[in-house]
Design a protein around this motif. Structure first.
Motif, PDB file in Angstrom:
ATOM      1  N   LEU A 272     -16.127  -2.599   4.623  1.00  0.00           N
ATOM      2  CA  LEU A 272     -15.350  -1.356   4.741  1.00  0.00           C
ATOM      3  C   LEU A 272     -16.139  -0.285   5.484  1.00  0.00           C
ATOM      4  N   ASP A 273     -17.441  -0.282   5.236  1.00  0.00           N
ATOM      5  CA  ASP A 273     -18.315   0.731   5.843  1.00  0.00           C
ATOM      6  C   ASP A 273     -18.309   0.628   7.373  1.00  0.00           C
ATOM      7  N   GLN A 274     -18.061  -0.581   7.892  1.00  0.00           N
ATOM      8  CA  GLN A 274     -18.022  -0.806   9.350  1.00  0.00           C
ATOM      9  C   GLN A 274     -16.618  -0.666   9.913  1.00  0.00           C
ATOM     10  N   HIS A 275     -15.623  -0.510   9.044  1.00  0.00           N
ATOM     11  CA  HIS A 275     -14.239  -0.606   9.506  1.00  0.00           C
ATOM     12  C   HIS A 275     -13.769   0.701  10.159  1.00  0.00           C
ATOM     13  N   PRO A 276     -13.166   0.606  11.365  1.00  0.00           N
ATOM     14  CA  PRO A 276     -12.755   1.837  12.069  1.00  0.00           C
ATOM     15  C   PRO A 276     -11.687   2.653  11.331  1.00  0.00           C
ATOM     16  N   LYS A 277     -10.907   2.059  10.468  1.00  0.00           N
ATOM     17  CA  LYS A 277      -9.874   2.812   9.752  1.00  0.00           C
ATOM     18  C   LYS A 277     -10.399   3.490   8.482  1.00  0.00           C
ATOM     19  N   VAL A 278     -11.684   3.257   8.186  1.00  0.00           N
ATOM     20  CA  VAL A 278     -12.239   3.786   6.931  1.00  0.00           C
ATOM     21  C   VAL A 278     -13.158   4.971   7.231  1.00  0.00           C
ATOM     22  N   GLU A 279     -12.853   6.081   6.588  1.00  0.00           N
ATOM     23  CA  GLU A 279     -13.603   7.316   6.801  1.00  0.00           C
ATOM     24  C   GLU A 279     -14.947   7.287   6.058  1.00  0.00           C
TER      25      GLU A 279
ATOM     26  N   GLU B 218      -0.642   9.105   3.026  1.00  0.00           N
ATOM     27  CA  GLU B 218       0.273   8.005   3.370  1.00  0.00           C
ATOM     28  C   GLU B 218      -0.491   6.740   3.756  1.00  0.00           C
ATOM     29  N   SER B 219      -1.645   6.912   4.411  1.00  0.00           N
ATOM     30  CA  SER B 219      -2.432   5.729   4.783  1.00  0.00           C
ATOM     31  C   SER B 219      -2.988   5.039   3.544  1.00  0.00           C
ATOM     32  N   GLY B 220      -3.422   5.839   2.574  1.00  0.00           N
ATOM     33  CA  GLY B 220      -3.913   5.258   1.321  1.00  0.00           C
ATOM     34  C   GLY B 220      -2.838   4.420   0.661  1.00  0.00           C
ATOM     35  N   LYS B 221      -1.624   4.974   0.627  1.00  0.00           N
ATOM     36  CA  LYS B 221      -0.516   4.231   0.009  1.00  0.00           C
ATOM     37  C   LYS B 221      -0.152   2.992   0.817  1.00  0.00           C
ATOM     38  N   LYS B 222      -0.310   3.095   2.142  1.00  0.00           N
ATOM     39  CA  LYS B 222       0.029   1.961   3.005  1.00  0.00           C
ATOM     40  C   LYS B 222      -0.885   0.761   2.703  1.00  0.00           C
ATOM     41  N   VAL B 223      -2.173   1.035   2.525  1.00  0.00           N
ATOM     42  CA  VAL B 223      -3.104  -0.058   2.192  1.00  0.00           C
ATOM     43  C   VAL B 223      -2.662  -0.723   0.892  1.00  0.00           C
TER      44      VAL B 223
ATOM     45  N   ALA C 114     -15.076 -14.296  -2.000  1.00  0.00           N
ATOM     46  CA  ALA C 114     -15.284 -13.078  -1.214  1.00  0.00           C
ATOM     47  C   ALA C 114     -14.477 -13.107   0.079  1.00  0.00           C
ATOM     48  N   ASP C 115     -14.445 -14.253   0.761  1.00  0.00           N
ATOM     49  CA  ASP C 115     -13.742 -14.336   2.047  1.00  0.00           C
ATOM     50  C   ASP C 115     -12.255 -14.004   1.913  1.00  0.00           C
ATOM     51  N   ASP C 116     -11.656 -14.463   0.834  1.00  0.00           N
ATOM     52  CA  ASP C 116     -10.225 -14.185   0.638  1.00  0.00           C
ATOM     53  C   ASP C 116      -9.992 -12.692   0.413  1.00  0.00           C
ATOM     54  N   LEU C 117     -10.905 -12.060  -0.310  1.00  0.00           N
ATOM     55  CA  LEU C 117     -10.767 -10.616  -0.552  1.00  0.00           C
ATOM     56  C   LEU C 117     -10.984  -9.833   0.742  1.00  0.00           C
ATOM     57  N   LEU C 118     -11.989 -10.257   1.524  1.00  0.00           N
ATOM     58  CA  LEU C 118     -12.269  -9.578   2.792  1.00  0.00           C
ATOM     59  C   LEU C 118     -11.084  -9.710   3.744  1.00  0.00           C
ATOM     60  N   GLN C 119     -10.537 -10.925   3.820  1.00  0.00           N
ATOM     61  CA  GLN C 119      -9.373 -11.137   4.700  1.00  0.00           C
ATOM     62  C   GLN C 119      -8.186 -10.303   4.252  1.00  0.00           C
ATOM     63  N   ASP C 120      -8.012 -10.205   2.940  1.00  0.00           N
ATOM     64  CA  ASP C 120      -6.885  -9.428   2.418  1.00  0.00           C
ATOM     65  C   ASP C 120      -7.015  -7.960   2.836  1.00  0.00           C
ATOM     66  N   LEU C 121      -8.208  -7.397   2.692  1.00  0.00           N
ATOM     67  CA  LEU C 121      -8.393  -5.995   3.053  1.00  0.00           C
ATOM     68  C   LEU C 121      -8.292  -5.814   4.566  1.00  0.00           C
ATOM     69  N   ASP C 122      -8.792  -6.804   5.317  1.00  0.00           N
ATOM     70  CA  ASP C 122      -8.737  -6.740   6.773  1.00  0.00           C
ATOM     71  C   ASP C 122      -7.282  -6.658   7.247  1.00  0.00           C
ATOM     72  N   GLN C 123      -6.434  -7.535   6.690  1.00  0.00           N
ATOM     73  CA  GLN C 123      -5.023  -7.501   7.121  1.00  0.00           C
ATOM     74  C   GLN C 123      -4.327  -6.250   6.574  1.00  0.00           C
ATOM     75  N   ALA C 124      -4.724  -5.788   5.406  1.00  0.00           N
ATOM     76  CA  ALA C 124      -4.080  -4.597   4.833  1.00  0.00           C
ATOM     77  C   ALA C 124      -4.395  -3.353   5.665  1.00  0.00           C
ATOM     78  N   LEU C 125      -5.579  -3.335   6.276  1.00  0.00           N
ATOM     79  CA  LEU C 125      -5.983  -2.173   7.079  1.00  0.00           C
ATOM     80  C   LEU C 125      -5.488  -2.260   8.520  1.00  0.00           C
ATOM     81  N   ALA C 126      -4.877  -3.382   8.890  1.00  0.00           N
ATOM     82  CA  ALA C 126      -4.420  -3.573  10.281  1.00  0.00           C
ATOM     83  C   ALA C 126      -3.009  -2.998  10.454  1.00  0.00           C
ATOM     84  N   PHE C 127      -2.901  -1.673  10.395  1.00  0.00           N
ATOM     85  CA  PHE C 127      -1.589  -1.051  10.612  1.00  0.00           C
ATOM     86  C   PHE C 127      -1.695   0.077  11.617  1.00  0.00           C
TER      87      PHE C 127
END
Ligand SMILES: *Cc1c(COP(=O)(O)O)cnc(C)c1O
Length: 392
Positions: free
Chosen positions: A276-283, A319-324, A379-392
């Motif tokens: 998450l720390d590296q993710h562009p959608k995460v402040e 709204e972005s928080g709710k979207k995730v 861990a991989d399944d959780l990471l993938q889940d968050l990755d796709q959830a943040l892809a909006f």
């Protein structure tokens, strides 16, 4: 159990010797409200506490007793008392110390219901609380008054994962003769043992990591024997927050794997926090296991690992928080924490919706803040889940 056994052995065995009568290896569920005595004299002796014995489950029960002994050993305390929920344990621990005219110094970054109890319920009884917004021990010291009877805090804190220096706060309390009380729910004794760092009393929502499976509510208070005796005689018997024997048994069963679950939770959480720390959608990511977290060094000193609670600010606000939340597939949109399953909450629209926005922002609960309780899935399944959830 002999003292000196290691944590894993205590987690499995403490409080649970095989039944001397039947040989039952697992602790029986004593689903009985009352207990018989052999004679009038014996009953009088049990009620008078001249003889050990059970009389009525609100006063004590063998299954509940097993849970109390297990958490007492795991926290390295002198005595423990189990409760029906974390809040029953917290309110009772506070009521055990605080009387009309007394004052409490508490951290502002607290579990919501604990904050409400201190902020709204104590004044009804003529006691007051000063809340400390910072994590600096000097600020706790400044808040002490001549009538301060307790220093109350939690670390890591909900939901912003603030870290307080446990040994320093315990030393402050001791130097001023003021008991310190810590909510150790987020870490569990597998990661952090505050009584060994000088804190007077630890409280728990056993509903969370101790139980570990999201299927029973419970709480516990661990501390010096005179304090626990006072809670037994003056609080639980009259306030009645007693845990059911069945829930005590579920929590006993949960604790037997605490030492295996916690490293799995923590390892998943560390990977997710770094992602998450590296993710562009995460402040911003709040996780004490990240070296840039302001409490990282203190956490490294007082915790065996950094826990499995993370919160992060999604860019784009409310709204972005709710979207995730809406987009996750493996994480469950659910309150609570410490479950084997990963859970996700958008704080501003749920747990903190009643807190005025300026106050909410002041305690770090920003509009897009999402809190994760990281489970023990792959861990991989959780990471993938968050990755796709943040892809909006
Ligand atoms: C859940 C929780 C509580 C309250 O416990 P209940 O079992 O829900 O009453 C208190 N403190 C913390 C840190 C918690 O997470």
């Amino acid at each position: 159990m002999k003292n000196g056994h290691q944590f894993a052995t205590l987690a499995v065995h403490a409080g649970e010797p095989p039944c001397r009568v039947t040989g039952a290896l697992d602790t029986p569920i004593y689903q009985s409200t009352t207990f018989v005595s052999a004679s009038a004299d014996e009953m009088a002796a049990v009620y008078g506490e001249e003889k050990f014995g059970y009389m009525y489950t609100r006063y004590g029960n063998p299954t509940i007793r097993a849970l109390e002994e297990k958490v007492q050993k795991l926290e390295g305390g002198e005595a423990a008392l189990a409760f029906s929920s974390g809040m029953a344990a917290i309110s009772s621990a506070i009521l055990g110390y605080v009387k009309a005219g007394d004052h409490v110094v508490a951290s502002r970054s607290l579990y919501g219901a604990a904050y409400n109890f201190l902020n709204r319920k104590l004044p009804r009884m003529g006691a007051s609380t000063t809340f400390v917004e910072s994590t600096r021990v000097e600020d706790f010291e400044k808040a002490i008054q001549p009538n301060t009877r307790m220093i109350y805090f939690e670390t890591p804190s909900n939901p912003v994962l603030a870290i307080l220096d446990i040994a320093a706060l315990a030393a402050l309390g001791r130097s001023r003769g003021i008991p310190t009380v810590i909510d150790n729910t987020f870490a569990s004794p597998a990661l952090q043992q505050p009584l060994c760092l000088g804190v007077t009393v630890a409280v728990h929502s056993a509903t969370k990591y101790l139980c570990g499976h999201g299927d029973a509510m419970g709480g516990a208070v661990i501390g010096p024997k005179p304090v626990i005796d006072e809670l037994v005689h003056e609080v639980i018997r009259d306030f009645g927050g007693v845990i059911s024997p069945f829930n005590a048994w579920l929590i006993l069963r949960g604790i037997r794997t605490l030492h295996l679950r916690m490293p799995a939770h923590c390892s998943n959480a560390q990977q997710i926090a770094e992602f998450l720390d590296q993710h562009p959608k995460v402040e911003r990511v709040n996780y004490p296991g990240l070296p840039k977290h302001p409490g990282h060094e203190i956490a490294a000193k007082q915790m065996k690992a950094f826990g499995a609670m993370i919160s992060f600010e999604v860019k784009g606000g409310y709204e972005s928080g709710k979207k995730v939340m809406d987009r996750v597939k493996v994480f469950a949109r659910a309150a609570s924490l410490g479950d084997t399953r990963s859970l996700i909450v958008h704080s501003a629209s749920t747990s903190h919706r009643a807190v005025p926005r300026d106050q909410r922002l002041a305690i770090g609960v920003t509009d897009g803040l999402v809190r994760l309780s990281v489970g023990i899935e792959a861990a991989d399944d959780l990471l993938q889940d968050l990755d796709q959830a943040l892809a909006f």
